[in-house]
Design a protein around this motif. Structure first.
Motif, PDB file in Angstrom:
ATOM      1  N   THR A 180       5.994   6.030  12.044  1.00  0.00           N
ATOM      2  CA  THR A 180       5.725   7.398  13.261  1.00  0.00           C
ATOM      3  C   THR A 180       5.882   6.698  14.638  1.00  0.00           C
ATOM      4  O   THR A 180       6.141   7.488  15.391  1.00  0.00           O
ATOM      5  N   ARG A 181       5.516   5.454  14.795  1.00  0.00           N
ATOM      6  CA  ARG A 181       5.492   4.942  15.991  1.00  0.00           C
ATOM      7  C   ARG A 181       6.634   4.155  16.655  1.00  0.00           C
ATOM      8  O   ARG A 181       6.908   3.585  17.534  1.00  0.00           O
ATOM      9  N   TYR A 182       7.786   4.216  15.574  1.00  0.00           N
ATOM     10  CA  TYR A 182       8.901   3.536  15.963  1.00  0.00           C
ATOM     11  C   TYR A 182      10.053   4.577  16.400  1.00  0.00           C
ATOM     12  O   TYR A 182       9.970   5.765  16.070  1.00  0.00           O
ATOM     13  N   THR A 183      10.932   4.157  17.387  1.00  0.00           N
ATOM     14  CA  THR A 183      12.164   4.657  17.490  1.00  0.00           C
ATOM     15  C   THR A 183      13.014   4.694  16.454  1.00  0.00           C
ATOM     16  O   THR A 183      13.372   3.506  15.850  1.00  0.00           O
ATOM     17  N   MET A 184      13.726   5.596  15.958  1.00  0.00           N
ATOM     18  CA  MET A 184      14.590   5.693  14.839  1.00  0.00           C
ATOM     19  C   MET A 184      16.147   6.168  15.426  1.00  0.00           C
ATOM     20  O   MET A 184      16.436   6.792  16.212  1.00  0.00           O
ATOM     21  N   GLY A 185      17.004   5.248  14.819  1.00  0.00           N
ATOM     22  CA  GLY A 185      18.534   5.613  15.216  1.00  0.00           C
ATOM     23  C   GLY A 185      19.167   5.642  14.028  1.00  0.00           C
ATOM     24  O   GLY A 185      19.133   5.437  13.074  1.00  0.00           O
ATOM     25  N   TRP A 186      20.437   6.245  14.357  1.00  0.00           N
ATOM     26  CA  TRP A 186      21.660   6.158  13.444  1.00  0.00           C
ATOM     27  C   TRP A 186      22.847   5.897  14.062  1.00  0.00           C
ATOM     28  O   TRP A 186      23.206   5.953  15.180  1.00  0.00           O
ATOM     29  N   PHE A 187      23.371   4.855  13.118  1.00  0.00           N
ATOM     30  CA  PHE A 187      24.382   3.968  13.655  1.00  0.00           C
ATOM     31  C   PHE A 187      25.677   4.449  12.347  1.00  0.00           C
ATOM     32  O   PHE A 187      25.473   5.003  11.595  1.00  0.00           O
ATOM     33  N   ARG A 188      26.676   4.223  13.053  1.00  0.00           N
ATOM     34  CA  ARG A 188      28.013   4.051  12.080  1.00  0.00           C
ATOM     35  C   ARG A 188      28.824   3.220  12.299  1.00  0.00           C
ATOM     36  O   ARG A 188      29.080   2.644  13.414  1.00  0.00           O
ATOM     37  N   GLN A 189      29.622   2.853  11.017  1.00  0.00           N
ATOM     38  CA  GLN A 189      30.389   1.705  11.291  1.00  0.00           C
ATOM     39  C   GLN A 189      31.784   2.162  10.506  1.00  0.00           C
ATOM     40  O   GLN A 189      31.583   2.551   9.242  1.00  0.00           O
ATOM     41  N   VAL A 190      32.920   1.805  10.936  1.00  0.00           N
ATOM     42  CA  VAL A 190      34.263   1.861   9.893  1.00  0.00           C
ATOM     43  C   VAL A 190      34.769   0.516  10.011  1.00  0.00           C
ATOM     44  O   VAL A 190      34.492  -0.378  10.902  1.00  0.00           O
ATOM     45  N   PRO A 191      35.498   0.210   8.981  1.00  0.00           N
ATOM     46  CA  PRO A 191      36.058  -0.923   8.696  1.00  0.00           C
ATOM     47  C   PRO A 191      36.878  -1.569   9.724  1.00  0.00           C
ATOM     48  O   PRO A 191      37.794  -0.756  10.339  1.00  0.00           O
ATOM     49  N   GLY A 192      36.529  -3.045  10.371  1.00  0.00           N
ATOM     50  CA  GLY A 192      37.082  -3.419  11.459  1.00  0.00           C
ATOM     51  C   GLY A 192      36.682  -2.954  12.745  1.00  0.00           C
ATOM     52  O   GLY A 192      37.177  -3.715  13.738  1.00  0.00           O
ATOM     53  N   LYS A 193      35.815  -2.386  12.923  1.00  0.00           N
ATOM     54  CA  LYS A 193      35.057  -1.981  14.207  1.00  0.00           C
ATOM     55  C   LYS A 193      33.661  -2.209  14.079  1.00  0.00           C
ATOM     56  O   LYS A 193      32.975  -2.515  12.978  1.00  0.00           O
ATOM     57  N   GLU A 194      33.225  -2.413  15.203  1.00  0.00           N
ATOM     58  CA  GLU A 194      31.618  -2.631  15.506  1.00  0.00           C
ATOM     59  C   GLU A 194      30.673  -1.558  15.159  1.00  0.00           C
ATOM     60  O   GLU A 194      31.230  -0.245  15.505  1.00  0.00           O
TER      61      GLU A 194
ATOM     62  N   ALA B 209      15.380   1.574  12.462  1.00  0.00           N
ATOM     63  CA  ALA B 209      13.979   1.404  13.255  1.00  0.00           C
ATOM     64  C   ALA B 209      13.985   0.259  14.102  1.00  0.00           C
ATOM     65  O   ALA B 209      14.407  -0.831  13.830  1.00  0.00           O
ATOM     66  N   ARG B 210      13.440   0.738  15.133  1.00  0.00           N
ATOM     67  CA  ARG B 210      12.950  -0.347  16.149  1.00  0.00           C
ATOM     68  C   ARG B 210      11.755  -0.113  16.887  1.00  0.00           C
ATOM     69  O   ARG B 210      11.177   1.097  17.031  1.00  0.00           O
ATOM     70  N   MET B 211      10.760  -1.135  17.061  1.00  0.00           N
ATOM     71  CA  MET B 211       9.674  -0.871  17.629  1.00  0.00           C
ATOM     72  C   MET B 211       9.771  -0.825  19.241  1.00  0.00           C
ATOM     73  O   MET B 211      10.960  -1.168  19.666  1.00  0.00           O
ATOM     74  N   GLY B 212       9.151   0.227  20.022  1.00  0.00           N
ATOM     75  CA  GLY B 212       9.387   0.355  21.215  1.00  0.00           C
ATOM     76  C   GLY B 212       9.847   1.699  21.600  1.00  0.00           C
ATOM     77  O   GLY B 212      10.105   2.465  20.465  1.00  0.00           O
ATOM     78  N   ASP B 213       9.940   2.367  22.649  1.00  0.00           N
ATOM     79  CA  ASP B 213      10.137   3.614  22.751  1.00  0.00           C
ATOM     80  C   ASP B 213      11.627   3.820  23.542  1.00  0.00           C
ATOM     81  O   ASP B 213      12.007   4.977  23.664  1.00  0.00           O
ATOM     82  N   SER B 214      12.388   2.657  23.782  1.00  0.00           N
ATOM     83  CA  SER B 214      13.630   3.034  24.265  1.00  0.00           C
ATOM     84  C   SER B 214      14.670   3.720  23.156  1.00  0.00           C
ATOM     85  O   SER B 214      14.771   2.880  22.175  1.00  0.00           O
ATOM     86  N   VAL B 215      15.359   4.606  23.565  1.00  0.00           N
ATOM     87  CA  VAL B 215      16.406   5.256  22.904  1.00  0.00           C
ATOM     88  C   VAL B 215      17.685   4.612  23.090  1.00  0.00           C
ATOM     89  O   VAL B 215      18.863   5.281  22.305  1.00  0.00           O
ATOM     90  N   VAL B 216      18.105   3.902  24.087  1.00  0.00           N
ATOM     91  CA  VAL B 216      19.182   3.425  24.463  1.00  0.00           C
ATOM     92  C   VAL B 216      19.444   1.860  24.127  1.00  0.00           C
ATOM     93  O   VAL B 216      20.426   1.358  23.949  1.00  0.00           O
ATOM     94  N   ASN B 217      18.323   1.020  23.657  1.00  0.00           N
ATOM     95  CA  ASN B 217      18.310  -0.368  23.276  1.00  0.00           C
ATOM     96  C   ASN B 217      19.061  -0.295  21.952  1.00  0.00           C
ATOM     97  O   ASN B 217      18.690   0.485  20.888  1.00  0.00           O
TER      98      ASN B 217
END
Length: 122
Positions: free
Chosen positions: A30-44, A98-106
Protein backbone atom coordinates in the motif's frame (compact mmCIF):
# COMPACT_ATOMS: atom_id res chain seq x y z
CA UNK A 1 9.24 -14.40 -0.31
CA UNK A 2 7.67 -11.39 -1.97
CA UNK A 3 5.76 -12.14 -5.15
CA UNK A 4 3.75 -10.09 -7.57
CA UNK A 5 1.20 -12.18 -9.42
CA UNK A 6 -0.31 -10.86 -12.63
CA UNK A 7 -3.49 -12.09 -14.24
CA UNK A 8 -5.85 -11.06 -17.02
CA UNK A 9 -3.68 -11.39 -20.09
CA UNK A 10 -4.83 -13.14 -23.21
CA UNK A 11 -5.70 -12.85 -26.88
CA UNK A 12 -7.99 -10.07 -28.06
CA UNK A 13 -8.88 -8.51 -31.39
CA UNK A 14 -7.80 -4.99 -32.23
CA UNK A 15 -10.18 -2.50 -30.68
CA UNK A 16 -10.96 -4.81 -27.80
CA UNK A 17 -10.27 -4.50 -24.09
CA UNK A 18 -8.46 -6.38 -21.36
CA UNK A 19 -7.96 -5.73 -17.67
CA UNK A 20 -4.77 -6.83 -16.00
CA UNK A 21 -4.59 -7.36 -12.26
CA UNK A 22 -1.61 -7.59 -9.96
CA UNK A 23 -1.95 -8.99 -6.47
CA UNK A 24 1.20 -8.98 -4.36
CA UNK A 25 1.72 -11.71 -1.82
CA UNK A 26 4.03 -11.85 1.12
CA UNK A 27 3.95 -8.12 1.68
CA UNK A 28 1.53 -5.22 1.73
CA UNK A 29 2.32 -2.78 -1.04
CA UNK A 30 0.00 0.00 0.00
CA UNK A 31 2.94 2.38 0.50
CA UNK A 32 4.63 1.48 -2.76
CA UNK A 33 4.40 3.00 -6.19
CA UNK A 34 3.14 0.35 -8.60
CA UNK A 35 3.94 0.16 -12.27
CA UNK A 36 3.10 -1.82 -15.37
CA UNK A 37 5.87 -2.50 -17.85
CA UNK A 38 5.82 -4.35 -21.15
CA UNK A 39 8.42 -6.03 -23.27
CA UNK A 40 8.58 -7.53 -26.73
CA UNK A 41 11.40 -9.77 -27.91
CA UNK A 42 14.46 -7.82 -28.94
CA UNK A 43 13.37 -4.61 -27.26
CA UNK A 44 13.92 -3.08 -23.87
CA UNK A 45 11.28 -3.29 -21.22
CA UNK A 46 9.29 -0.06 -21.15
CA UNK A 47 7.20 1.59 -18.48
CA UNK A 48 3.59 1.74 -19.59
CA UNK A 49 1.88 3.24 -16.57
CA UNK A 50 2.51 3.88 -12.90
CA UNK A 51 0.53 4.98 -9.88
CA UNK A 52 1.75 6.22 -6.52
CA UNK A 53 0.61 4.77 -3.23
CA UNK A 54 -2.34 7.13 -2.76
CA UNK A 55 -3.48 6.98 -6.36
CA UNK A 56 -3.14 10.73 -6.59
CA UNK A 57 -0.31 10.66 -9.11
CA UNK A 58 -0.15 8.62 -12.30
CA UNK A 59 2.07 8.30 -15.33
CA UNK A 60 1.30 6.99 -18.82
CA UNK A 61 3.58 6.65 -21.77
CA UNK A 62 2.37 8.68 -24.73
CA UNK A 63 1.35 5.70 -26.84
CA UNK A 64 -1.25 4.53 -24.31
CA UNK A 65 -2.65 7.84 -23.08
CA UNK A 66 -6.41 7.96 -23.42
CA UNK A 67 -6.61 4.17 -23.87
CA UNK A 68 -5.11 2.66 -20.71
CA UNK A 69 -6.04 3.41 -17.11
CA UNK A 70 -4.05 2.36 -14.07
CA UNK A 71 -5.79 2.14 -10.71
CA UNK A 72 -5.30 0.51 -7.35
CA UNK A 73 -7.43 -0.76 -4.51
CA UNK A 74 -5.27 -0.61 -1.41
CA UNK A 75 -7.91 -2.40 0.66
CA UNK A 76 -7.48 -5.37 -1.66
CA UNK A 77 -3.74 -4.80 -2.14
CA UNK A 78 -4.33 -4.96 -5.88
CA UNK A 79 -3.39 -2.80 -8.85
CA UNK A 80 -5.15 -2.85 -12.22
CA UNK A 81 -4.43 -1.85 -15.78
CA UNK A 82 -7.55 -1.34 -17.88
CA UNK A 83 -6.60 -1.47 -21.53
CA UNK A 84 -9.12 -0.27 -24.10
CA UNK A 85 -8.92 0.24 -27.86
CA UNK A 86 -6.09 -2.23 -28.02
CA UNK A 87 -3.79 -2.19 -31.02
CA UNK A 88 -1.53 -4.91 -32.43
CA UNK A 89 1.47 -2.84 -31.30
CA UNK A 90 0.32 -3.32 -27.69
CA UNK A 91 1.22 -7.00 -28.02
CA UNK A 92 3.85 -7.79 -25.37
CA UNK A 93 4.50 -9.49 -22.09
CA UNK A 94 3.19 -7.19 -19.38
CA UNK A 95 4.89 -7.06 -16.00
CA UNK A 96 3.70 -5.68 -12.71
CA UNK A 97 6.33 -4.03 -10.55
CA UNK A 98 6.62 -2.25 -7.23
CA UNK A 99 9.03 0.35 -5.98
CA UNK A 100 9.57 2.18 -2.74
CA UNK A 101 9.03 5.90 -2.99
CA UNK A 102 6.43 8.18 -4.49
CA UNK A 103 7.84 8.92 -7.94
CA UNK A 104 5.77 7.67 -10.87
CA UNK A 105 8.45 8.45 -13.46
CA UNK A 106 11.36 6.61 -11.87
CA UNK A 107 11.94 3.35 -13.76
CA UNK A 108 13.97 1.60 -11.06
CA UNK A 109 11.71 -0.95 -9.41
CA UNK A 110 12.41 -3.30 -6.53
CA UNK A 111 9.94 -6.13 -7.11
CA UNK A 112 8.69 -7.78 -10.27
CA UNK A 113 6.04 -10.24 -11.35
CA UNK A 114 6.53 -13.08 -13.79
CA UNK A 115 4.61 -11.38 -16.57
CA UNK A 116 1.43 -12.08 -18.50
CA UNK A 117 1.14 -12.27 -22.27
CA UNK A 118 -1.13 -9.85 -24.09
CA UNK A 119 -1.68 -10.53 -27.78
CA UNK A 120 -3.72 -8.22 -29.97
CA UNK A 121 -4.66 -9.57 -33.36
CA UNK A 122 -5.35 -7.34 -36.33
Amino acid sequence: QVQLVESGGGLVQAGGSLRLSCAPSGRTFTRYTMGWFRQVPGKERELVAAINWSGGSTYYRDSVKGRFTISRDNAKNTVYLQMNSLKPEDTAVYYCAARMGDSVVNILYNYWGQGTQVTVSS
